[in-house]
Design an enzyme around this catalytic site. Structure first.
Site, PDB file in Angstrom:
ATOM      1  N   ARG A  61      89.543 -14.920  47.207  1.00 55.14           N
ATOM      2  CA  ARG A  61      89.513 -16.028  46.489  1.00 55.14           C
ATOM      3  C   ARG A  61      89.928 -17.325  47.553  1.00 55.14           C
ATOM      4  O   ARG A  61      90.343 -17.226  48.553  1.00 55.14           O
ATOM      5  CB  ARG A  61      90.465 -16.162  45.243  1.00 55.14           C
ATOM      6  CG  ARG A  61      90.319 -15.229  44.468  1.00 55.14           C
ATOM      7  CD  ARG A  61      91.250 -15.083  43.231  1.00 55.14           C
ATOM      8  NE  ARG A  61      92.123 -14.805  43.257  1.00 55.14           N
ATOM      9  CZ  ARG A  61      93.033 -15.232  44.313  1.00 55.14           C
ATOM     10  NH1 ARG A  61      92.833 -16.731  43.049  1.00 55.14           N
ATOM     11  NH2 ARG A  61      94.544 -15.538  43.945  1.00 55.14           N
ATOM     12  N   ARG A 319      86.838  -4.206  49.182  1.00 57.04           N
ATOM     13  CA  ARG A 319      87.342  -4.554  47.895  1.00 57.04           C
ATOM     14  C   ARG A 319      85.461  -3.234  47.109  1.00 57.04           C
ATOM     15  O   ARG A 319      84.898  -3.044  48.051  1.00 57.04           O
ATOM     16  CB  ARG A 319      86.792  -5.815  47.609  1.00 57.04           C
ATOM     17  CG  ARG A 319      87.829  -6.526  47.650  1.00 57.04           C
ATOM     18  CD  ARG A 319      89.271  -6.094  46.724  1.00 57.04           C
ATOM     19  NE  ARG A 319      90.518  -6.737  46.357  1.00 57.04           N
ATOM     20  CZ  ARG A 319      90.964  -6.615  45.892  1.00 57.04           C
ATOM     21  NH1 ARG A 319      91.465  -6.096  45.212  1.00 57.04           N
ATOM     22  NH2 ARG A 319      92.522  -7.625  45.875  1.00 57.04           N
TER      23      ARG A 319
END
Length: 531
Positions: A61, A319
């Protein structure tokens, strides 16, 4: 399942802005999305059948590029700060028009989805993505509709669109903007899928507290007798690992709400950090890597398609997303009772905190508000020794309201229910990082099991100096000398020096809250002595 959309269908009429898009794909199955992603060159298949993609320039992010539209709904309610950055309505409207124009020249993927396992608090979403893989992510992470559907919020993600900061009012070419009045999340210039997930979480963190729902960045599971446990913790503390317990049923691994009578998952899937993943250490997560799952930014062994989970040359933030039902013992619907045990997980790289301690109500609010963990040397450029990290309520970056609001809501819950709250150190013992050793995972699991089973309810406790934490005198499956960190250091004076240093950091962090909640919260923190 799924279809291409022509210009006269309901979905098209709902979004006339996209009338010119050359090809709109609606509600495609995971198999079809995977095939589309491969055909478009978005990724490749691993030897376990999962799709692997690279998210491009951004592998995480970008908090400084996340905005909230300042308008009549938000102007006097949002906690404006370095993580809630205001942007004008006119700026949003202009950028929205540009993104829509851009997507009208692209093939796009549309998905209807929901969040909140408790139906009375459910929020419906329409997710519009430029990439097939991002639509697969939405399928994995959100709940799937099972009946009539009217979307309340719209998420638009256009990784290929880059803003012009000088013209568009952004900091740089990527952005994530939440508009509470128009109920739109607008994302551009980044292919990192976590931006979608966390923008929705931020929306819930604003809306649900107004319904007296405590929103939580935590994992949750339930035992054979129905008892619920929740696990708070920042990245690297073991939240996903410790909640995926084969002896307990998983409610969810990351985002939950705590209502009057239940704890419920916001999502329909998991988004696990998988650096160093092995089948032995985390079998449930490892087994979730199969067709339909989505891997991000992983590396491979040589020229094979076998993932190398220890190769973090692209990013440490590799991820895996997958539907919740990929965990064989997950709960459906993902709802549990009010928790009986709460665990605050911290990876203390200073080697100061005990591996397990029991908190009072006041301490629970304090450590919740602190949200402490520590980064270790080598994990980021410029970090040469342990560095304390404080993230309010274990999720500061996603809190649209002031952290005190969430801490006070937790306090109200603790006043109402008999709940044990535990501070768990999954970090270092016997010294700080570089001198001490990481606490073994099997010891941490043994301590959590003992707490869940009630084995620590009637044992003697001793108080840790400076921090005033209550430490159990013994715990099955854990060496007794490990329980008190003072005893694990070769030099007690060095321990006290390091403990006092960490206590000062806690107090400095809490000073920002001294004018809230009558200033009482800070008074229960560690009693550091001035140097």
């Amino acid at each position: 399942m799924g279809q291409n959309i022509n210009k006269k269908t309901t979905i098209q009429l709902s979004f006339p802005e996209f009338n010119n898009a050359p090809n709109i794909h609606y509600q495609l199955s995971p198999e079809t999305l995977e095939k589309a992603a491969l055909g478009r060159g978005e990724g490749y298949l691993t030897d376990q059948g999962a799709l692997a993609i690279d998210t491009g320039e951004f592998t995480g992010r970008s908090p400084k590029d996340r905005f909230i539209v300042s308008d009549n709904i938000t102007k006097n309610t949002i906690w404006w700060s370095d993580i809630n950055i205001p942007i004008d309505t006119e700026v949003f409207d202009s950028l929205y028009t540009k993104v829509v124009t851009y997507l009208n020249s692209q093939e796009i993927f549309v998905r209807d989805a929901m969040v909140c396992a408790e139906k009375e608090h459910r929020l419906t979403l329409r997710v519009i993505t430029e990439d097939a893989s991002q639509n697969l992510f939405a399928y994995n992470l959100f709940l799937r509709p099972d009946g009539p559907f009217v979307p309340e919020w719209t998420i638009i993600s256009a990784p290929g669109f880059k803003a012009n900061p000088a013209v568009d009012g952004t900091r740089q070419h990527n952005f994530s903007i939440i508009n509470f009045t128009r109920k739109i999340i607008l994302i551009g210039g980044t292919g990192y899928t976590g931006e979608i997930k966390k923008a929705v979480f931020s929306v819930l963190n604003f809306l649900l507290p107004q319904q007296n729902i405590l929103t939580m960045h935590c994992a949750a599971n339930k035992g054979a007798n129905g008892d619920t446990a929740i696990f708070f913790g920042l990245s690297g503390t073991g939240k996903t690992t410790l909640s995926a317990d084969p002896e307990r049923r998983l409610i969810g691994d990351d985002e939950h709400g705590w209502g009057p009578n239940s704890v419920f998952n916001f999502e329909g899937g998991c988004y696990a950090k998988i650096a160093g993943l092995t089948a032995e250490k985390e079998p449930q997560i490892y087994e979730a890597i199969k067709p339909g799952a989505l891997l991000e930014n992983v590396c491979f062994h040589g020229s094979s398609n076998r993932v190398d989970f220890d190769n973090l040359s692209k990013t440490e933030n590799i991820r895996l997303s997958y539907p919740l039902d990929y965990i064989s013992n997950s709960v459906s619907p993902a709802v549990g009772d009010v928790p009986k045990n709460i665990f605050f997980l911290t990876a203390d790289a200073f080697g100061v905190l005990p591996p397990i301690s029991k908190l009072t109500r006041a301490q629970a609010m304090y450590y919740f508000l602190s949200g402490y963990t520590a980064k270790v040397a080598g994990t980021e450029c410029g970090i040469n020794e342990p560095e304390a990290t404080f993230s309010a309520c274990f999720g500061r970056a996603f809190l649209p309201l002031h952290p005190i609001k969430y801490a006070e809501m937790l306090g109200e819950k603790l006043d109402k229910y008999p709940i044990n709250v535990w501070l768990i150190n999954t970090g270092w013992t016997g010294g700080a990082y570089g001198t001490g050793t990481r606490i073994k995972l099997n010891y941490t699991r043994a301590m959590i099991k003992a707490a869940l089973d009630g084995q620590l309810d009637n044992v003697p406790y001793q108080k840790l100096p400076i921090f005033d934490l209550m430490i159990p005198a013994w715990c099955a499956g854990v060496p007794t000398e490990l329980l008190n960190p003072v005893n694990t250091w070769a030099d007690p004076y060095q321990y006290a020096e390091k403990a006092n240093h960490l206590a000062m950091l806690f107090r400095q962090n809490c000073s920002q809250y001294k004018n809230f909640s009558d200033g009482m919260l800070c008074s229960v923190g560690p009693a550091a002595k001035a140097a």
